[in-house]
Design a protein around this motif. Structure first.
Motif, PDB file in Angstrom:
ATOM      1  N   ALA A  36     -61.662 -57.054  -9.886  1.00 28.81           N
ATOM      2  CA  ALA A  36     -62.200 -55.939 -10.763  1.00 28.81           C
ATOM      3  C   ALA A  36     -61.009 -55.376 -11.621  1.00 28.81           C
ATOM      4  CB  ALA A  36     -62.574 -54.845  -9.975  1.00 28.81           C
ATOM      5  N   LYS A  37     -59.679 -55.497 -11.458  1.00 27.21           N
ATOM      6  CA  LYS A  37     -58.611 -54.916 -12.196  1.00 27.21           C
ATOM      7  C   LYS A  37     -58.528 -55.907 -13.269  1.00 27.21           C
ATOM      8  CE  LYS A  37     -56.083 -51.887  -9.001  1.00 27.21           C
ATOM      9  NZ  LYS A  37     -54.789 -51.613  -8.435  1.00 27.21           N
ATOM     10  N   TRP A  38     -58.508 -57.285 -13.146  1.00 25.98           N
ATOM     11  CA  TRP A  38     -58.463 -58.225 -13.940  1.00 25.98           C
ATOM     12  C   TRP A  38     -59.589 -58.249 -14.930  1.00 25.98           C
ATOM     13  CZ3 TRP A  38     -54.116 -60.707 -15.345  1.00 25.98           C
ATOM     14  CH2 TRP A  38     -53.362 -61.060 -14.485  1.00 25.98           C
ATOM     15  N   LEU A  39     -60.789 -57.961 -14.417  1.00 26.62           N
ATOM     16  CA  LEU A  39     -61.934 -58.045 -15.383  1.00 26.62           C
ATOM     17  C   LEU A  39     -62.122 -56.671 -16.184  1.00 26.62           C
ATOM     18  CD1 LEU A  39     -64.447 -59.451 -12.862  1.00 26.62           C
ATOM     19  CD2 LEU A  39     -63.426 -60.704 -14.666  1.00 26.62           C
ATOM     20  N   ASN A  40     -61.785 -55.564 -15.772  1.00 22.49           N
ATOM     21  CA  ASN A  40     -61.758 -54.470 -16.537  1.00 22.49           C
ATOM     22  C   ASN A  40     -60.327 -54.251 -17.527  1.00 22.49           C
ATOM     23  OD1 ASN A  40     -59.600 -53.045 -15.188  1.00 22.49           O
ATOM     24  ND2 ASN A  40     -61.116 -52.081 -13.984  1.00 22.49           N
ATOM     25  N   GLY A  41     -59.549 -55.047 -17.238  1.00 25.55           N
ATOM     26  CA  GLY A  41     -58.437 -54.984 -18.267  1.00 25.55           C
ATOM     27  C   GLY A  41     -57.303 -54.264 -17.864  1.00 25.55           C
TER      28      GLY A  41
ATOM     29  N   ALA B  68     -52.848 -56.981 -17.612  1.00 28.76           N
ATOM     30  CA  ALA B  68     -52.747 -57.715 -18.848  1.00 28.76           C
ATOM     31  C   ALA B  68     -51.618 -58.471 -18.958  1.00 28.76           C
ATOM     32  CB  ALA B  68     -52.866 -56.745 -20.207  1.00 28.76           C
ATOM     33  N   VAL B  69     -51.570 -59.659 -19.472  1.00 29.50           N
ATOM     34  CA  VAL B  69     -50.273 -60.368 -19.901  1.00 29.50           C
ATOM     35  C   VAL B  69     -49.832 -60.132 -21.304  1.00 29.50           C
ATOM     36  CG1 VAL B  69     -49.341 -62.768 -19.788  1.00 29.50           C
ATOM     37  CG2 VAL B  69     -51.036 -61.972 -18.096  1.00 29.50           C
TER      38      VAL B  69
END
Length: 60
Positions: free
Chosen positions: A28-33, A36-37
């Motif tokens: 969920a943290k990756w999907l909601n931004g 970030a790289v």
């Protein structure tokens, strides 16, 4: 190895997490931004500066 979300010991089926819950929290943290790289390209920096200026000029 400890779970990066809660710090508990990892469980083999969910490695590097301790449970499906912590794996889902990470996803969920990756999907909601939240994660970030950062980019090192100058074009991206120019776009961010331009976007920031456009946002600032918008009325509330």
């Amino acid at each position: 190895m400890n779970c990066p979300i809660c710090g508990e010991d990892t469980v083999k089926p969910f490695r590097p997490f301790c449970s499906k819950r912590c794996a889902d929290i990470d996803l969920a943290k990756w999907l909601n931004g939240s994660y970030a790289v950062p980019s090192q390209r100058e074009d991206d920096l120019d776009d961010e500066i331009q976007d920031a200026g456009e946002f600032k000029d918008r009325p509330h």
